[in-house]
Write an enzyme that holds these catalytic residues in place. Structure first.
Site, mmCIF file in Angstrom:
data_model
loop_
_atom_site.group_PDB
_atom_site.id
_atom_site.type_symbol
_atom_site.label_atom_id
_atom_site.label_comp_id
_atom_site.label_asym_id
_atom_site.label_seq_id
_atom_site.Cartn_x
_atom_site.Cartn_y
_atom_site.Cartn_z
ATOM 1 N N ASP A 1 0.870 -1.156 0.000
ATOM 2 C CA ASP A 1 0.000 0.000 0.000
ATOM 3 C C ASP A 1 0.920 1.222 0.000
ATOM 4 O OD1 ASP A 1 -2.405 1.555 0.345
ATOM 5 O OD2 ASP A 1 -1.849 1.772 2.446
ATOM 6 N N ASP B 1 0.144 5.112 1.003
ATOM 7 C CA ASP B 1 0.033 6.011 2.150
ATOM 8 C C ASP B 1 -0.053 5.218 3.458
ATOM 9 O OD1 ASP B 1 -0.026 8.341 0.488
ATOM 10 O OD2 ASP B 1 -2.103 7.845 0.001
#
Length: 180
Positions: free
Chosen positions: A9, A11
């Protein structure tokens, strides 16, 4: 033979999550991300980023700005000896305000679309791959896509996402010994 991958992922995993990070001035790499990804590459993992980017649909930044930032991010990884095999993003969100991006999407986590697309484009074996995320939606998308190892990055091991994760780590470096 398909490749194993470390799917990240963005952020909260690659960079500090300051909320809707759309330019370099707010992009700060997480401590340990380069050591983790170099280690994974050295062990034969392809590295890819899988990221929801509803800031595009909400009008906080354009898709062109996101792509420019992603190019800069890829160059920063490369300067650290890490080749990103791909960056997959979902700009769509039904609660957005920018017309073409206001809709549901199979790519938006917790749906598995981005992961499945990455697997197809990069020739990945999801059963041998690892997804590292910091949200329940990351774990749900990985499980739906058939990723066997779902690692949650969380300072609080009691988080609700822990039930869909196969393991929980508090720091990025904690994953290094498990990547073989």
């Amino acid at each position: 033979m398909p490749h194993k991958a470390l799917l990240l992922d963005r952020d909260g995993v690659v960079n500090v999550d300051h909320g809707y990070v759309g330019d370099r001035s707010r992009f700060v790499f997480m401590d340990g991300i380069f050591a983790l990804t170099r280690h994974a590459m050295d062990r034969g993992f392809r590295i890819a980023v899988i990221t929801n980017q509803s800031g595009i649909a909400r009008g906080y930044f354009t898709e062109a700005a996101f792509l420019e930032l992603s190019g800069w991010m890829r160059a920063a990884f490369q300067a650290q000896g890490v080749e990103l095999a791909g960056v997959f993003h979902c700009p769509y969100h039904r609660g957005g305000t920018v017309g073409p991006y206001v809709r549901d999407s199979f790519w938006r986590k917790p749906n598995p679309g981005m992961i499945l697309e990455a697997a197809q484009r990069l020739d990945l074996d999801l059963a041998r791959s690892v997804l590292l995320g910091d949200q329940p939606t990351d774990m749900e998308a990985a499980r739906a896509a058939g990723v066997e190892r779902r690692v949650l990055l969380s300072p609080d091991a009691a988080t609700a996402a822990a039930e869909t994760a196969t393991s929980v780590i508090r720091r990025l470096e904690d994953l290094i010994p498990a990547l073989r």
